[in-house]
Design a protein around this motif. Structure first.
Motif, PDB file in Angstrom:
ATOM      1  N   LEU A 270       0.852  -1.192   0.048  1.00 20.45           N
ATOM      2  CA  LEU A 270      -0.038   0.070   0.205  1.00 20.45           C
ATOM      3  C   LEU A 270       1.027   1.333   0.011  1.00 20.45           C
ATOM      4  CD1 LEU A 270      -3.038  -1.049   2.615  1.00 20.45           C
ATOM      5  CD2 LEU A 270      -3.020  -0.676  -0.076  1.00 20.45           C
ATOM      6  N   VAL A 271       2.023   1.223   0.511  1.00 24.58           N
ATOM      7  CA  VAL A 271       2.933   2.463   0.445  1.00 24.58           C
ATOM      8  C   VAL A 271       3.365   2.706  -0.795  1.00 24.58           C
ATOM      9  CG1 VAL A 271       4.901   3.421   1.447  1.00 24.58           C
ATOM     10  CG2 VAL A 271       3.677   2.093   3.054  1.00 24.58           C
ATOM     11  N   ASP A 272       3.574   1.847  -1.502  1.00 23.61           N
ATOM     12  CA  ASP A 272       4.127   1.842  -2.895  1.00 23.61           C
ATOM     13  C   ASP A 272       3.264   2.230  -3.874  1.00 23.61           C
ATOM     14  OD1 ASP A 272       6.264   1.571  -4.828  1.00 23.61           O
ATOM     15  OD2 ASP A 272       5.834  -0.302  -5.508  1.00 23.61           O
ATOM     16  N   GLN A 273       1.857   1.845  -3.627  1.00 23.76           N
ATOM     17  CA  GLN A 273       0.586   2.047  -4.395  1.00 23.76           C
ATOM     18  C   GLN A 273       0.119   3.517  -4.179  1.00 23.76           C
ATOM     19  OE1 GLN A 273      -0.821   0.287  -6.688  1.00 23.76           O
ATOM     20  NE2 GLN A 273      -2.911   0.570  -6.746  1.00 23.76           N
ATOM     21  N   LEU A 274       0.632   3.988  -2.924  1.00 22.50           N
ATOM     22  CA  LEU A 274       0.335   5.362  -2.498  1.00 22.50           C
ATOM     23  C   LEU A 274       1.048   6.132  -2.987  1.00 22.50           C
ATOM     24  CD1 LEU A 274      -1.337   7.587  -1.151  1.00 22.50           C
ATOM     25  CD2 LEU A 274       0.265   6.923   1.029  1.00 22.50           C
ATOM     26  N   GLU A 275       2.593   5.879  -2.958  1.00 22.80           N
ATOM     27  CA  GLU A 275       3.603   6.746  -3.838  1.00 22.80           C
ATOM     28  C   GLU A 275       3.338   6.964  -5.269  1.00 22.80           C
ATOM     29  OE1 GLU A 275       7.142   5.868  -0.290  1.00 22.80           O
ATOM     30  OE2 GLU A 275       6.965   4.535  -2.580  1.00 22.80           O
ATOM     31  N   GLY A 276       2.817   5.898  -5.966  1.00 21.60           N
ATOM     32  CA  GLY A 276       2.516   5.958  -7.339  1.00 21.60           C
ATOM     33  C   GLY A 276       1.335   6.688  -7.823  1.00 21.60           C
ATOM     34  N   LEU A 277       0.348   6.572  -6.756  1.00 17.59           N
ATOM     35  CA  LEU A 277      -0.914   7.422  -6.999  1.00 17.59           C
ATOM     36  C   LEU A 277      -0.902   8.877  -6.664  1.00 17.59           C
ATOM     37  CD1 LEU A 277      -3.512   5.102  -5.479  1.00 17.59           C
ATOM     38  CD2 LEU A 277      -3.531   5.919  -7.788  1.00 17.59           C
TER      39      LEU A 277
END
Length: 398
Positions: A270-277
């Protein structure tokens, strides 16, 4: 008595009736041609889904998918941005403190993503408060992922008891995450997550408080501040009445970012997904474009209906219609009224030996009506949902 399910008759069935039973002189439930309640499902010629999701969607939501947008298209990126903000608005939290992380896949993907992301690889430990199948699913996720955990279990027909949680945390508070299901869809129970959140933060102040609000978000009011919730997950195809294809996490920004490096899964980080978004406005991997377009339209219709309060009002009315008809015909609800919500209701199956649920289910399905089998382990029951594009027909009991 159930002489034969072949004798089941339903008048005017094609329009809006679900199914029909009557109570005989012996007090037991038998098949009848009497109609017992009416809910008008605005879904054209599709089957009416009396289920907790996937559920019946409006024709306008489905039509919204009849477009092709690229994942890097400016319009699609703007759609993602708008959806993320509207989810925070529905949750009643600020964008300064919370964020909405969208994730491809069913709701279980987001449940696992939270458990994986919030649990340190070496020192993390989860407390699962379980009183149904979806609490037990968290346990299975931890088993497969190798996450340390304890389960504090409760009866499938009872709410999670606040006092027992308090007593447990007094003796063992070294948890990094405490997880609970808000609306336990396997039974219809609505757990007191706000009171439990207060206890969690009192006795395990450093633990993340994680709510699986899969079937309740958008249909049941939830005060994030009172609940002290850090992570809340739900899905597009529940009370917000979109189509399946993605789920989402409402997460405390600071606490989510503190979890960087925990997740053992690339796709579920989720951290990586948030950073992408946040950096590009895009999903890291191929996004569910058509599902997102449908969900954007679903949110417009959600707002038009009056948001959480408006949707809750309709669902409650649906539940009252269902209850009135079922009570009149002698069906018994599995969960005590004080413990159950209004999103889905479990009913005991008739005890007549000639009743066969599979045949019952298939005959209803053949007539365009879809219900759900029971999901509790100790009782023979079935479930009827009150959510989705199901509308009361003058609150009538025919």
């Amino acid at each position: 008595m159930f002489s034969s399910l072949k004798n089941l008759k339903v008048a005017n069935f094609a329009r809006n009736q679900l199914f029909a039973f009557a109570r005989g002189n012996d007090g037991k439930v038998h098949v009848s041609s009497t109609l017992f309640f009416s809910l008008n499902a605005r879904v054209n010629s599709d089957k009416k889904l009396f289920t907790p999701g996937p559920l019946s969607c409006s024709s306008t939501v489905k039509r919204a998918m009849l477009r092709d947008l690229g994942s890097r298209d400016a319009e699609f990126i703007e759609t993602i941005k708008t959806v993320r903000q509207k989810l925070l608005d529905i949750a009643g939290v600020s964008a300064e403190k919370f964020t909405a992380v969208l994730l491809q896949g069913s709701g279980t993907y987001s449940v696992e993503a939270v458990l994986q992301t919030t649990t340190h690889r070496k020192s993390g430990k989860v407390l699962i408060l379980a009183n149904g199948a979806y609490g037990q699913r968290m346990k299975k996720i931890c088993d497969v992922a190798g996450i340390q955990y304890d389960v504090l279990g409760f009866d499938e027909t009872e709410i999670v008891d606040v006092q027992r949680v308090e007593e447990h945390l007094k003796s063992e508070a070294r948890y990094t995450t405490v997880a609970i299901v808000h609306s336990e869809t396997s039974s219809g129970i609505l757990n007191p997550v706000e009171s439990i959140g207060q206890v969690v933060k009192k006795y395990a102040p450093n633990a993340f408080y994680f709510l699986d609000a899969m079937s309740s978000f958008g249909g049941v009011p939830l005060d994030f501040e009172t609940a002290r919730a850090d992570f809340v997950v739900s899905s597009a195809n529940k009370c917000l009445e979109g189509v399946p294809g993605f789920s989402f996490v409402i997460a405390h920004k600071q606490k989510l970012r503190s979890c960087k490096g925990n997740c053992c899964s690339l796709s579920l980080d989720l951290v990586d997904q948030l950073e992408g978004l946040d950096s590009s406005g895009q999903f890291r991997f191929t996004p569910p474009t058509h599902t997102m377009l449908a969900f954007s339209q679903a949110l417009v219709e959600f707002e038009t209906e009056g948001g959480v309060s408006g949707r809750a009002k309709r669902y409650k009315t649906n539940k009252s219609i269902l209850r009135a008809g079922m009570e009149r015909l002698g069906f018994r609800e599995l969960v005590a009224d004080k413990h159950q919500g209004y999103l889905i209701t479990s009913f005991y199956c008739p005890t007549d030996s000639k009743f066969d649920f599979e045949e019952f289910y298939m005959r209803l399905s053949d007539l365009g009506q879809v219900i759900y089998p029971g999901k509790v382990t100790q009782t023979d029951c079935f479930r009827i949902g009150n959510i989705g594009q199901l509308y009361p027909d003058r609150k009538s009991v025919v």
